[in-house]
Write a protein that holds these residues in place. Structure first.
Motif, PDB file in Angstrom:
ATOM      1  N   ARG A  25       0.828  -1.212   0.000  1.00  0.00           N
ATOM      2  CA  ARG A  25       0.000   0.000   0.000  1.00  0.00           C
ATOM      3  C   ARG A  25       0.860   1.259   0.000  1.00  0.00           C
ATOM      4  N   ALA A  28       1.873   1.731  -3.496  1.00  0.00           N
ATOM      5  CA  ALA A  28       0.742   2.213  -4.298  1.00  0.00           C
ATOM      6  C   ALA A  28       0.501   3.707  -4.078  1.00  0.00           C
ATOM      7  N   ILE A  29       0.625   4.154  -2.838  1.00  0.00           N
ATOM      8  CA  ILE A  29       0.458   5.592  -2.552  1.00  0.00           C
ATOM      9  C   ILE A  29       1.532   6.395  -3.265  1.00  0.00           C
ATOM     10  N   GLU A  31       3.169   5.675  -5.958  1.00  0.00           N
ATOM     11  CA  GLU A  31       2.943   5.685  -7.396  1.00  0.00           C
ATOM     12  C   GLU A  31       1.710   6.499  -7.769  1.00  0.00           C
ATOM     13  N   ARG A  32       0.680   6.426  -6.952  1.00  0.00           N
ATOM     14  CA  ARG A  32      -0.573   7.126  -7.259  1.00  0.00           C
ATOM     15  C   ARG A  32      -0.390   8.636  -7.257  1.00  0.00           C
ATOM     16  N   TYR A  33       0.414   9.136  -6.328  1.00  0.00           N
ATOM     17  CA  TYR A  33       0.595  10.587  -6.193  1.00  0.00           C
ATOM     18  C   TYR A  33       1.967  11.053  -6.689  1.00  0.00           C
ATOM     19  N   ASP A  34       2.747  10.124  -7.213  1.00  0.00           N
ATOM     20  CA  ASP A  34       4.084  10.449  -7.685  1.00  0.00           C
ATOM     21  C   ASP A  34       4.908  11.115  -6.579  1.00  0.00           C
ATOM     22  N   GLU A 196      -2.300   8.599   3.326  1.00  0.00           N
ATOM     23  CA  GLU A 196      -2.750   8.935   1.970  1.00  0.00           C
ATOM     24  C   GLU A 196      -3.619  10.193   1.976  1.00  0.00           C
ATOM     25  N   ASN A 200      -2.749  13.470  -0.225  1.00  0.00           N
ATOM     26  CA  ASN A 200      -3.743  14.041  -1.133  1.00  0.00           C
ATOM     27  C   ASN A 200      -4.041  15.492  -0.790  1.00  0.00           C
TER      28      ASN A 200
END
Length: 206
Positions: A25, A28-29, A31-34, A196, A200
């Motif tokens: 996870r 994933a965080i 990669e999701r937010y670079d 996360e 964000n």
């Protein structure tokens, strides 16, 4: 106006079961937010001794029993296998820690390597204090395992591992895994959803 995204500082103990659960996870965080992740292996025994925590074997039976219940719960929730009593479990894994520090110093470390070593311990019943096993894990990921192992024995790497642990204590970390983002601390893989949210919020505001 562009801005430089703050990185996630990831303080972890190489044989941490909870860090093992959190790695996918966290990746994933990132990669999701670079957002970059600074991977920082630490000696949790020293962190606990400094911050008032107790190593597992010194905790009450009730706390030790509850840990096992929670490991089973999170294994089912995350659909991640774990052997709660691994064959090669140790109080500390200095060689594996130094191996990761050496990989970081060479620019070869990633969450994938960290997770592969943790999975070797918690799922595959492999001895992560074995030089051969560490080299094999690294080589499987396309890294120069023998070169990393050679560097792991250097005084510079030992000093870096020590400074990592000191940095963790100075930053307010008191366990593993411990994440810090934009000066905000998050203890435990069960706080990754809060991490996360902070990532964000920070990216959206700026």
């Amino acid at each position: 106006m562009s801005f430089k995204k703050p990185a996630i500082d990831y303080f972890f103990w190489v044989n941490s079961d909870w860090a093992y659960f959190g790695n996918p996870r966290l990746k994933a965080i990132s990669e999701r937010y670079d957002v970059p992740v600074n991977v920082i292996p630490i000696d949790v025994s020293l962190v606990l001794a400094t911050t008032g925590g107790l190593p597992l074997e010194q905790r009450s039976k009730a706390r030790q029993d509850y840990r096992l219940i929670e490991l089973k719960r999170y294994s089912a929730l995350l659909q991640m296998p774990i052997n709660i009593s691994p064959k090669h479990d140790r109080a500390n894994c200095p060689l594996a820690s130094l191996f990761l520090v050496a990989a970081i110093e060479r620019g070869d470390c990633s969450i994938e390597l960290i997770h592969a070593i943790m999975r070797a311990l918690w799922v595959e019943e492999r001895d992560i204090e074995s030089k051969e096993e560490l080299m094999t894990i690294a080589t499987t990921l396309g890294l120069e395992g023998s070169a990393i192992l050679s560097a792991a024995g250097s005084p510079e790497v030992a000093m870096k591992y020590k400074s990592n642990t000191e940095r963790a204590i100075e930053s307010g970390a008191f366990g593993s895994p411990f994440y810090i983002f934009d000066r905000e601390p998050f203890w435990g893989q069960d706080r990754l959803h809060l991490l996360e949210m902070a990532v964000n919020r920070t990216i959206s505001v700026r």
